[in-house]
Every structure is written in structure tokens, then in C-alpha cells.
Motif scaffolding. Structure first.
Motif, short mmCIF file in Angstrom:
data_model
loop_
_atom_site.label_atom_id
_atom_site.label_comp_id
_atom_site.label_asym_id
_atom_site.label_seq_id
_atom_site.Cartn_x
_atom_site.Cartn_y
_atom_site.Cartn_z
N VAL A 293 -8.03 47.33 130.40
CA VAL A 293 -9.27 46.56 130.26
C VAL A 293 -9.13 45.39 129.30
O VAL A 293 -9.96 44.48 129.33
N SER A 294 -8.08 45.40 128.47
CA SER A 294 -7.86 44.29 127.54
C SER A 294 -6.38 44.24 127.21
O SER A 294 -5.73 45.27 127.06
N LEU B 139 -6.54 50.59 127.13
CA LEU B 139 -6.52 51.30 128.40
C LEU B 139 -7.66 52.30 128.42
O LEU B 139 -8.04 52.84 127.38
N GLU B 140 -8.18 52.54 129.61
CA GLU B 140 -9.24 53.54 129.80
C GLU B 140 -8.91 54.41 130.99
O GLU B 140 -8.17 53.99 131.89
N ALA C 251 -0.59 52.74 126.02
CA ALA C 251 -1.29 51.71 125.25
C ALA C 251 -0.39 51.12 124.18
O ALA C 251 -0.36 49.90 123.98
N LEU C 252 0.37 51.98 123.49
CA LEU C 252 1.30 51.50 122.46
C LEU C 252 2.33 50.55 123.06
O LEU C 252 2.62 49.49 122.50
N THR C 253 2.89 50.92 124.19
CA THR C 253 3.94 50.11 124.80
C THR C 253 3.37 48.79 125.32
O THR C 253 4.00 47.74 125.18
N ALA D 29 -4.67 50.09 121.24
CA ALA D 29 -3.42 50.00 120.48
C ALA D 29 -3.23 48.58 119.95
O ALA D 29 -3.63 47.61 120.59
N ARG D 30 -2.58 48.50 118.78
CA ARG D 30 -2.30 47.19 118.18
C ARG D 30 -0.95 47.23 117.47
O ARG D 30 -0.53 48.28 116.96
N VAL D 31 -0.30 46.10 117.44
CA VAL D 31 1.00 45.99 116.78
C VAL D 31 0.80 46.01 115.27
O VAL D 31 -0.07 45.31 114.74
#
Length: 136
Positions: free
Chosen positions: A27-28, A36-37, A63-65, A98-100
Motif C-alpha cells: 500500500v506504500s 504491506l497489508e 516489509a523489511l526487505t 517497515a523503515r530503514v
């Protein structure tokens, strides 16, 4: 080099048979973040009626990847992941944001919050994860 954007991230997710099986959706995507959803279904629950921990781990891993991919490009694999389950996952939707944390030359470290979303749209944090993503 191909530009990584939401549309391409959605195509990559759709190319993953397991993601299609679970019904995950992007979704973003961008600026070192990904969301992710997936909808909660009975097939994703364990014996107590909560979403199975493996589903939460899958969502965190992807999401992390994808977040790492938003910062470091497409040639990545997860090299390590830890997850802490904070409360049982219930509700109608799971959302992984997730974010870096740090993008290096060979490794990208990311953090992910997984929440449930109920019928009223209220988010409740149910798990947190951290992962190391290898640049291949």
C-alpha cells in the motif's frame, strides 16, 4: 537501472506465489519505507483464534526487505530477522510498516511495526521486528 516505485513494488509482490496465497498487498513504498497489508481470514488463525505467528513473521520479513529495497535497490535477500510478539493479533487487517534504520554498502538494517486494524480503523500494535537485509 529501473526506477523503484509503488507500481513496480506491487508487481514484485504479485510475482511471489506465497504472497499471492496469503493475499498480501503493497500500500506504500518509497523513501526507505514500505507498508504491506493483508486481510485476516480464518485460514490464517491458530487454534486460539489469533493470527498465526508465522503470518506475522512473513509480513515482517517482506516489509523489511521491501523497505530496504526502497533505499538500496532490488537485489536483496533477508539475512536475519528477529520478531517480538506483543499481543495476540486479531481484527480484520494486518498492517506492517517497515523503515530503514541504516543503509550500508552490503547490509541494510530495518525495523518493522505490525499492527492489527479493527472495523473502526483503530490500529493496535501486536509485534515489532528488526531485520538485516543483504545486498547481493
Amino acid at each position: 537501472m529501473q526506477t523503484l516505485d509503488l507500481s513496480l513494488a506491487q508487481d514484485v509482490l504479485a510475482a511471489q506465489p506465497f504472497s499471492r496465497l496469503l493475499g498480501a498487498r503493497m500500500v506504500s513504498f518509497g523513501d526507505g519505507e514500505a507498508v504491506l497489508e493483508l486481510d485476516v481470514r480464518d485460514e490464517l488463525r491458530q487454534q486460539h483464534g489469533f493470527v498465526h505467528g508465522g503470518v506475522l513473521s512473513y509480513l515482517a520479513d517482506n516489509a523489511l526487505t521491501f523497505a530496504a529495497g526502497a533505499a538500496a535497490g532490488a537485489n536483496l535477500v533477508t539475512s536475519g530477522l528477529s520478531i517480538d510478539y506483543l499481543r495476540p493479533a486479531t481484527g480484520r487487517t494486518l498492517r506492517a510498516h517497515a523503515r530503514v534504520v541504516r543503509a550500508g554498502r552490503t547490509r541494510v538494517v530495518c525495523r518493522c511495526d505490525i499492527s492489527t486494524v479493527d472495523d473502526a480503523g483503530t490500529e493496535t500494535l501486536c509485534a515489532v521486528a528488526q531485520g538485516t537485509i543483504a545486498v547481493v
